[in-house]
Design a protein around this motif. Structure first.
Motif, short mmCIF file in Angstrom:
data_model
loop_
_atom_site.label_atom_id
_atom_site.label_comp_id
_atom_site.label_asym_id
_atom_site.label_seq_id
_atom_site.Cartn_x
_atom_site.Cartn_y
_atom_site.Cartn_z
N LYS A 45 7.72 5.49 -20.75
CA LYS A 45 8.84 5.91 -21.59
C LYS A 45 10.08 5.06 -21.33
O LYS A 45 10.38 4.73 -20.19
CB LYS A 45 9.20 7.37 -21.27
CG LYS A 45 8.70 8.37 -22.26
CD LYS A 45 9.15 9.75 -21.89
CE LYS A 45 10.20 10.19 -22.88
NZ LYS A 45 10.55 11.60 -22.74
N VAL A 46 10.79 4.74 -22.39
CA VAL A 46 11.98 3.90 -22.29
C VAL A 46 13.00 4.51 -21.32
O VAL A 46 13.56 3.81 -20.47
CB VAL A 46 12.61 3.67 -23.68
CG1 VAL A 46 13.95 2.98 -23.58
CG2 VAL A 46 11.68 2.89 -24.57
N GLN A 47 13.26 5.80 -21.42
CA GLN A 47 14.26 6.46 -20.58
C GLN A 47 13.89 6.34 -19.10
O GLN A 47 14.77 6.16 -18.25
CB GLN A 47 14.43 7.93 -20.98
CG GLN A 47 15.11 8.13 -22.30
CD GLN A 47 14.15 8.03 -23.49
OE1 GLN A 47 12.99 7.67 -23.37
NE2 GLN A 47 14.66 8.35 -24.67
N VAL A 48 12.61 6.47 -18.80
CA VAL A 48 12.16 6.38 -17.40
C VAL A 48 12.42 4.97 -16.87
O VAL A 48 12.90 4.79 -15.76
CB VAL A 48 10.67 6.77 -17.29
CG1 VAL A 48 10.13 6.47 -15.90
CG2 VAL A 48 10.48 8.24 -17.65
N LEU A 49 12.12 3.97 -17.69
CA LEU A 49 12.36 2.58 -17.29
C LEU A 49 13.86 2.30 -17.12
O LEU A 49 14.27 1.57 -16.22
CB LEU A 49 11.75 1.61 -18.29
CG LEU A 49 10.22 1.65 -18.41
CD1 LEU A 49 9.75 0.69 -19.50
CD2 LEU A 49 9.55 1.33 -17.08
N ILE A 50 14.66 2.89 -17.99
CA ILE A 50 16.12 2.72 -17.89
C ILE A 50 16.63 3.31 -16.58
O ILE A 50 17.44 2.70 -15.88
CB ILE A 50 16.83 3.34 -19.11
CG1 ILE A 50 16.55 2.51 -20.36
CG2 ILE A 50 18.33 3.48 -18.87
CD1 ILE A 50 16.99 3.16 -21.66
N VAL A 51 16.15 4.50 -16.25
CA VAL A 51 16.57 5.14 -14.99
C VAL A 51 16.14 4.27 -13.82
O VAL A 51 16.94 3.99 -12.91
CB VAL A 51 15.99 6.57 -14.87
CG1 VAL A 51 16.19 7.12 -13.46
CG2 VAL A 51 16.63 7.48 -15.90
N ARG A 52 14.90 3.80 -13.82
CA ARG A 52 14.41 2.97 -12.70
C ARG A 52 15.22 1.69 -12.56
O ARG A 52 15.62 1.31 -11.46
CB ARG A 52 12.94 2.62 -12.90
CG ARG A 52 12.03 3.73 -12.56
CD ARG A 52 10.58 3.30 -12.54
NE ARG A 52 9.76 4.48 -12.40
CZ ARG A 52 8.58 4.64 -12.95
NH1 ARG A 52 8.05 3.67 -13.67
NH2 ARG A 52 7.91 5.75 -12.78
N ALA A 53 15.44 1.01 -13.67
CA ALA A 53 16.15 -0.27 -13.63
C ALA A 53 17.60 -0.09 -13.19
O ALA A 53 18.09 -0.80 -12.30
CB ALA A 53 16.09 -0.94 -15.00
N SER A 54 18.29 0.87 -13.80
CA SER A 54 19.71 1.06 -13.46
C SER A 54 19.86 1.58 -12.03
O SER A 54 20.79 1.20 -11.32
CB SER A 54 20.41 1.96 -14.48
OG SER A 54 19.73 3.18 -14.64
N HIS A 55 18.93 2.42 -11.57
CA HIS A 55 19.00 2.93 -10.21
C HIS A 55 18.77 1.81 -9.19
O HIS A 55 19.45 1.74 -8.17
CB HIS A 55 17.98 4.05 -10.00
CG HIS A 55 18.09 4.71 -8.67
ND1 HIS A 55 17.12 4.58 -7.71
CD2 HIS A 55 19.07 5.48 -8.13
CE1 HIS A 55 17.49 5.25 -6.63
NE2 HIS A 55 18.67 5.81 -6.86
#
Length: 143
Positions: A45-55
């Motif tokens: 999911k895009v949101q999960v990848l966004i959280v991982r990358a930004s974190h």
């Protein structure tokens, strides 16, 4: 979907830092990380990848970043209603525990679900809810 990643990562770093220059720099780094993750895990999911990358980028640079000292100009392109008071948010940013603070940005500003945040951070949704509860209580004390 890449527009969503660009928008959400930019919003995440803007509200975490309230410093447009640093937000721009870290957003660029996080977007590079996002595209790498997207290439490796295309079904995620895009949101999960966004959280991982930004974190990942946040953790790498968090100790070097000032909290509670905004640097925003009207010419930057960020717009908000003129009667918005960032005072409580700056106090919350300055005094909160980092884990509670960044989870609150994903949940309150980006409207990510507890499950999306939890999956991105590789923790349980209950842990995310616990952090959000503490964040709300602390933020409420500044309003």
């Amino acid at each position: 979907m890449d527009e969503l990643a660009i928008r959400d990562i930019s919003i995440f770093f803007f509200f975490c830092l309230l410093d447009e220059d640093k937000a721009h720099d870290l957003s660029s780094r996080a977007l590079d990380e996002y595209f790498e993750l997207k290439r490796k895990y295309p079904a995620e999911k895009v949101q999960v990848l966004i959280v991982r990358a930004s974190h990942k980028i946040w953790k790498k640079f968090a100790s070097q970043l000032p909290r509670g000292r905004p640097h925003i100009t009207k010419q930057s392109g960020w717009t908000w209603p003129h009667d918005i008071n960032f005072g409580p948010w700056m106090e919350f940013q300055k005094n909160s525990i980092l884990d509670e603070f960044i989870v609150s940005v994903w949940a309150f500003f980006l409207k990510y679900s507890d499950e999306e945040i939890a999956e991105g951070l590789e923790m349980t949704a209950g842990t995310v809810r616990y952090r959000l509860g503490h964040a709300l209580k602390k933020l409420g004390s500044y309003v």
